[in-house]
Design a protein around this motif. Structure first.
Motif, PDB file in Angstrom:
ATOM      1  N   HIS A   1       2.999  10.643   3.674  1.00 33.86           N
ATOM      2  CA  HIS A   1       2.760   9.936   4.931  1.00 33.86           C
ATOM      3  C   HIS A   1       4.015   9.287   5.515  1.00 33.86           C
ATOM      4  O   HIS A   1       3.945   8.665   6.575  1.00 33.86           O
ATOM      5  CB  HIS A   1       1.672   8.872   4.741  1.00 33.86           C
TER       6      HIS A   1
ATOM      7  N   GLU B   1      -0.600   1.114  -3.783  1.00 31.90           N
ATOM      8  CA  GLU B   1      -2.045   1.370  -3.724  1.00 31.90           C
ATOM      9  C   GLU B   1      -2.718   1.141  -5.075  1.00 31.90           C
ATOM     10  O   GLU B   1      -3.886   0.797  -5.140  1.00 31.90           O
ATOM     11  CB  GLU B   1      -2.295   2.810  -3.265  1.00 31.90           C
TER      12      GLU B   1
ATOM     13  N   TYR C   1      -0.015   4.172   2.576  1.00 36.08           N
ATOM     14  CA  TYR C   1      -0.326   3.498   3.836  1.00 36.08           C
ATOM     15  C   TYR C   1       0.875   2.709   4.367  1.00 36.08           C
ATOM     16  O   TYR C   1       0.928   2.340   5.529  1.00 36.08           O
ATOM     17  CB  TYR C   1      -1.546   2.592   3.632  1.00 36.08           C
TER      18      TYR C   1
ATOM     19  N   MET D   1       0.807  -1.226   0.000  1.00 38.92           N
ATOM     20  CA  MET D   1       0.000   0.000   0.000  1.00 38.92           C
ATOM     21  C   MET D   1       0.844   1.283   0.000  1.00 38.92           C
ATOM     22  O   MET D   1       0.373   2.333   0.410  1.00 38.92           O
ATOM     23  CB  MET D   1      -1.000   0.009   1.156  1.00 38.92           C
TER      24      MET D   1
ATOM     25  N   ASP E   1       2.618   3.718   7.750  1.00 41.21           N
ATOM     26  CA  ASP E   1       1.807   3.410   8.924  1.00 41.21           C
ATOM     27  C   ASP E   1       1.906   1.927   9.271  1.00 41.21           C
ATOM     28  O   ASP E   1       1.926   1.552  10.439  1.00 41.21           O
ATOM     29  CB  ASP E   1       0.356   3.823   8.679  1.00 41.21           C
ATOM     30  N   LYS E   2       1.993   1.077   8.241  1.00 41.16           N
ATOM     31  CA  LYS E   2       2.145  -0.356   8.478  1.00 41.16           C
ATOM     32  C   LYS E   2       3.542  -0.681   9.000  1.00 41.16           C
ATOM     33  O   LYS E   2       3.708  -1.541   9.863  1.00 41.16           O
ATOM     34  CB  LYS E   2       1.860  -1.128   7.188  1.00 41.16           C
TER      35      LYS E   2
END
Length: 168
Positions: free
Chosen positions: A103, A45, A73, A11, A76-77
């Motif tokens: 991010h 993604e 993402y 992601m 964050d993972k």
């Protein structure tokens, strides 16, 4: 030429990965994909497949000249993995270049390396960045010591320009 670790997992934001990596390779730099499991495949993604060359638990900042963290993402993972957090922190301890977009700041926050820094990142992270002791800067690219950061895909040309300058 330099060897750049790209830390990512499923992601990641495809264009935030693709355009910088193409530019780094065009400039003659070597890219090594670092992830949670060596030999695995991760997808962006939008489906971009990436083969993970090295497991993060098996590498250190000493193995590389710079670190690139794409957004999406993936950060964050990764931030829940102690080895990924250690790996990122190690680049700051050794004052090696770190390139973080969008991010990616989530992983930097968890690595506790932002105190006293100026950082650009995705707008939803402004309060998190402030809580980590850093100053959020709403600019297409911010260079603060070894850290080059940007907010979003539209900032990629400026991000690439400053990242390549750090590598020269």
């Amino acid at each position: 030429m330099k060897t750049i670790a790209v830390i990512l997992t499923d992601m990641f934001q495809d264009v935030e990965y693709q355009l910088p990596v193409v530019a780094f390779r065009k400039a003659g730099h070597t890219i090594v994909h670092v992830g949670l499991v060596a030999g695995s495949m991760v997808k962006g993604e939008y489906g971009t497949p990436i083969h993970i060359d090295k497991a993060v638990r098996a590498v250190t900042a000493e193995d590389f000249d710079a670190l690139f963290i794409p957004g999406g993402y993936s950060p964050d993972k990764l931030r829940i993995d102690p080895d990924a957090v250690r790996f990122v922190r190690d680049f700051f301890t050794k004052e090696k270049p770190v390139f973080a977009i969008c991010h990616a700041a989530q992983l930097l926050i968890t690595a506790d390396v932002l105190k006293g820094r100026r950082v650009a990142a995705w707008m939803s992270l402004v309060q998190d960045i402030k809580n980590a002791g850093a100053e959020y800067v709403d600019k297409e690219v911010v260079v603060d010591g070894n850290l080059v950061s940007s907010r979003k895909p539209a900032d990629i040309p400026a991000f690439i320009h400053e990242a390549l300058a750090k590598l020269s």
